[in-house]
Design a protein around this motif. Sequence first.
Motif, short mmCIF file in Angstrom:
data_model
loop_
_atom_site.label_atom_id
_atom_site.label_comp_id
_atom_site.label_asym_id
_atom_site.label_seq_id
_atom_site.Cartn_x
_atom_site.Cartn_y
_atom_site.Cartn_z
N SER A 25 0.84 -1.16 -0.08
CA SER A 25 0.12 -0.08 -0.03
C SER A 25 0.95 1.13 0.11
O SER A 25 1.99 1.29 0.87
N ALA A 154 -13.06 2.00 -0.84
CA ALA A 154 -12.50 0.81 -0.67
C ALA A 154 -11.67 0.36 0.42
O ALA A 154 -11.72 -0.65 0.97
N LYS A 155 -10.81 1.57 0.79
CA LYS A 155 -10.06 1.28 1.99
C LYS A 155 -11.02 1.25 3.24
O LYS A 155 -10.73 0.35 4.04
N GLN A 158 -12.46 -2.35 3.73
CA GLN A 158 -11.55 -3.31 3.99
C GLN A 158 -11.04 -3.25 5.37
O GLN A 158 -10.94 -4.27 6.05
N THR A 159 -11.23 -2.15 5.92
CA THR A 159 -10.80 -1.88 7.37
C THR A 159 -12.08 -2.55 8.46
O THR A 159 -11.78 -2.69 9.25
N LYS A 162 -14.20 -6.18 5.00
CA LYS A 162 -15.31 -6.70 3.60
C LYS A 162 -13.92 -6.82 2.49
O LYS A 162 -13.04 -5.90 2.35
N SER A 163 -14.38 -7.74 1.69
CA SER A 163 -13.76 -7.99 0.29
C SER A 163 -14.34 -7.11 -0.76
O SER A 163 -15.29 -6.93 -0.83
N VAL A 164 -13.52 -6.44 -1.42
CA VAL A 164 -13.93 -5.15 -2.51
C VAL A 164 -13.59 -5.47 -3.79
O VAL A 164 -12.34 -5.99 -3.97
N ASN A 187 -4.94 -0.29 -2.57
CA ASN A 187 -5.64 -0.93 -1.80
C ASN A 187 -5.80 -2.37 -1.93
O ASN A 187 -6.06 -2.90 -1.06
N ASN A 188 -4.85 -2.90 -2.77
CA ASN A 188 -4.53 -4.39 -2.92
C ASN A 188 -6.10 -5.10 -3.56
O ASN A 188 -6.21 -6.07 -2.71
N VAL A 189 -6.91 -4.51 -4.23
CA VAL A 189 -8.01 -5.06 -4.68
C VAL A 189 -8.00 -5.17 -6.32
O VAL A 189 -7.58 -4.40 -6.82
#
Length: 341
Positions: A25, A154-155, A158-159, A162-164, A187-189
């Motif tokens: 990130s 998205a971030k 994720q916190t 949740k998967s996005v 955000n690694n999605v």
Amino acid sequence: MFSFFKSKKNPADSTETPVSPDVESESKPEESISFAAKLKQGLARTRQNLGKQLSGLFGGGKIDEALYEELETILLTSDIGVSATQQLLENLRKQVKRDALTDSAQLKEALKESLIAMLEPLAQPLDTTTHKPFVIMITGVNGVGKTTSIGKLAKYFQTEGKSVLLAAGDTFRAAAREQLIAWGERNNVTVIAPDSDPDKKGDPAAVIFDAVNSAKARGIDIVLADTAGRLTTQLHLMEEIKKVKRVVAKAMPDAPHEVLLVLDANTGQNAITQVKAFDEALDVTGLILTKLDGTAKGGVVAAIAGQYPENPPALRFIGVGEGVDDLRPFDARQFVDALFD
């Protein structure tokens, strides 16, 4: 009022941009500062415009018509709007009479509580647990910060564990695809994006359609679908976005489950016009108010509430800074506290 979206399948029009699990990130570590402090810092310009004037007005002295007239001017020049200003003044007059208030210093807390009561109906947290995937369509006019808001959302999700998955449905703005892919990497999605061939214009409905189907196959929790910015006067584009919503429903019958309209706080009263136009076209379910840190027009939140006294839209998130963590759910009391010195 306030709702969703859908898209036409054409696999040739969209490509998947996977993100390697080891992508680091780019976001910087969060400083040890509370969001309340960030909110107060972000609303500094609005507070200077509104809070300082109110402090001067409520410094002491009798409550008379001259005071009410001056208060009305302060509220109107802070973009609180005619309707909300009238409601606040009416509530204040009633409280002054009911509680036999005589000194203007007593009005500051009364105004704060009245403003909180007006804004609290806007504070409706977004529940994404009702569907899987939960499809969120993001819309708005050009330049309001839609794509950046998607990255921050998205971030945020994720916190929450949740998967996005992101859908790059803005196929008109040249850099939109690359910008969303950059947020995906950050955000690694995964990002479902249109073909990168500049001679091949992607179909936004097809891209979002593919994204929803991909999310269903992978068991993804949330799909965030970007759409092209458009002016409310561009009728052909407004019709196109209606089509996108219809096509999304073909991928998942009850989707989109949320239609978020992104508003730039700097636009002031023009935000009301945007809410009405997009709601009429898409049945908007919620709002994101961005760029509160760069405007003296934070009173527009009250203006929105004043326009919908019976059935207000949900102000899901507000943006108070450039950081990836600076988009948070709206809290009415926290917001009003940050407006006053």
